[in-house]
Design an enzyme around this catalytic site. Structure first.
Site, PDB file in Angstrom:
ATOM      1  N   ALA A 115       0.903   2.845   4.913  1.00  0.00           N
ATOM      2  CA  ALA A 115       0.015   3.871   4.343  1.00  0.00           C
ATOM      3  C   ALA A 115      -0.556   3.342   3.033  1.00  0.00           C
ATOM      4  CB  ALA A 115       0.791   5.161   4.085  1.00  0.00           C
ATOM      5  N   LYS A 116      -1.569   3.973   2.534  1.00  0.00           N
ATOM      6  CA  LYS A 116      -2.084   3.667   1.189  1.00  0.00           C
ATOM      7  C   LYS A 116      -2.903   4.858   0.735  1.00  0.00           C
ATOM      8  CE  LYS A 116      -2.088   0.010  -1.593  1.00  0.00           C
ATOM      9  NZ  LYS A 116      -0.964  -0.947  -1.649  1.00  0.00           N
TER      10      LYS A 116
END
Ligand code: NAD
Length: 426
Positions: A115-116
């Site tokens: 994720a980011k």
């Protein structure tokens, strides 16, 4: 002379990073026994959340910022990845960085997916109180999709341990869960891990040492130039210096310092402010960030921001080896040019993976309540980094591909195996 395998990378000028990531996936699928349907799925994020964050500024005005959280793949475990505060943050940028996190976690064999997230804001334009209000409202907006078993943010550019402490506190107030495992990279006094801060710089230094050794360069007297003297670059410089390398140049956003005999890393680290203004830099020459990338050194470590090695400067890079401390510092075009010129590039998903690996230890500490000593963190981190280095070295040799492709192939194989075991839901 260190030499790289020629790359087959397709390149396109100014291509969005997410498109480069997708085309890389297509190319790598040919190296790995993986069915097309899973490759197609992995080209897209599971979800991209976009939120509006109204913040009352110190002058009484309200400004609305845009925040994002891209969740790419969670077949191996909860989503994991940093949150950055930077003016250029976009949903697409978060997707490409989330994809990289999927590969990075798999490469280190961590039970996490990728994720980011981030907020499009210049953090230097905000006071501490404004940053606190922005972070707490962003944490509130993320409430439904983050959690210790679902998605675990960490610091990245423009965010730090304090930012994570604020998010952990909001989550505790919202849910009553006081374990603080919702984020990693917290200060040790509120559930953080001793040694988390130095971890990505430590892994970058360790991988640089192993890669140099692979090409018959001893660490003693190895000449190194490092762009960025923050969390990653600062710790990498300190450790390489401690292990016997000669760090000839370091820089920050305002420029750098250069000394063929080695700059005094300890003395520079002991001062604050722009590097070139520090007393410890008095005897060194000044060097611009552009010129630093072209110094004649054994190892170049870009450890500041993405996209600094481009088609324009890759022909002039004189380092024998590039080790990526920053995320995505080399454009696809530069990658191909460096490969053609025989300059190996050891990729970010291996070199700076100490950050997410130490985050994993912190998450374990929060979720099972057993604290880790700094010594335990260093020993386990070094073991895991060396195992990952060995897996990538073997992939590089057996597949006959550049280091980046070798690392991605190991990761893709692991992610694909998990998907193939489970199939597409339902
Ligand atoms: P940081 O903010 O602590 O330090 C960044 C350094 O780069 C500072 O010295 C800054 O002055 C310098 N800098 C900023 N803009 C620059 C520019 N345009 N040109 C030259 N220098 C510039 O950030 P960090 O945490 O060290 O992160 C650096 C890179 O490493 C980023 O790409 C980040 O995504 C990546 N990374 C960070 C971590 C982590 O846990 N901190 C983990 C893995 C990867």
């Amino acid at each position: 002379m260190i030499s790289a395998n020629a790359t087959t990378a397709e390149t396109a000028a100014d291509e969005p990073a997410v498109e480069t990531a997708r085309r890389r996936l297509d190319r790598l699928a040919a190296l790995v026994d993986v069915s097309d349907e899973y490759v197609e799925r992995l080209k897209y994020p599971s979800q991209v959340h976009r939120v509006s964050i109204p913040v009352r500024l110190d002058n009484g005005d309200i400004e609305v910022f845009e925040g994002y959280r891209a969740q790419h793949d969670n077949v191996r475990g909860p989503y994991k990845g940093g949150i950055r505060y930077a003016p250029g943050v976009t949903g697409d940028e978060c997707v490409s960085l989330a994809m990289a996190m999927t590969w990075k976690c798999a490469l280190l064999d961590l039970p996490f997916g990728g994720a980011k997230g981030g907020v499009a804001v210049d953090p230097r334009s905000l006071s501490t109180e404004e940053k606190r209000r922005l972070t707490r409202r962003f944490a509130e907006e993320m409430r439904s999709f983050v959690g210790p078993q679902t998605d675990i943010p960490a610091p990245d550019m423009g965010t730090d341990a304090q930012t994570m402490a604020w998010i952990a506190d909001v989550y505790k107030m919202q849910t009553g869960d006081g374990t603080r495992g919702v984020v990693t990279g917290k200060p040790p006094r509120v559930g953080g891990l001793a040694g988390r801060e130095e971890a990505p710089g430590r892994s970058t230094a360790l991988v640089a040492r192993e890669a140099a050794r692979y090409y018959d360069h001893s660490i003693d007297g190895l000449t190194v130039a490092i762009q960025g003297f923050g969390s990653v670059g600062g710790h990498a410089a300190r450790l390489l210096d401690e292990w016997g390398a000669t760090v000839v140049a370091v820089s920050d956003i305002d420029g750098g310092v250069h000394d063929e005999d080695g700059v005094d890393i300890d003395a520079l680290s002991a001062e604050a402010g722009p590097l070139t203004d520090r007393t410890a830099a008095a005897d060194a020459d000044e060097v611009t960030n552009d010129a630093l990338l072209e110094l004649d050194v054994d190892v170049l470590v870009p450890a500041a921001v993405g996209g600094v090695l481009t088609a324009d400067n890759a022909p002039d890079v004189r380092a024998s080896l590039v080790v990526e401390g920053a995320n995505e510092p080399t454009t696809a075009e530069a990658d191909a040019i460096l490969a053609d010129r025989g300059v190996p590039v050891v990729p970010d998903i291996l070199a700076n993976a100490g950050g997410v690996t130490a985050s994993y230890f912190e998450w374990l500490q929060n979720t099972n309540g057993r604290s880790w000593t700094h010594k335990e963190v260093r020993e386990e981190l070094d073991d895991r980094m060396l195992s990952a280095w060995e897996a990538v070295r073997e992939s590089h040799e057996t597949r006959g591909v550049p280091w980046r492709d070798a690392a991605y192939a190991v990761a893709l194989e692991r992610v694909a195996e998990s998907h193939e075991t489970l199939g597409i839901w339902p």
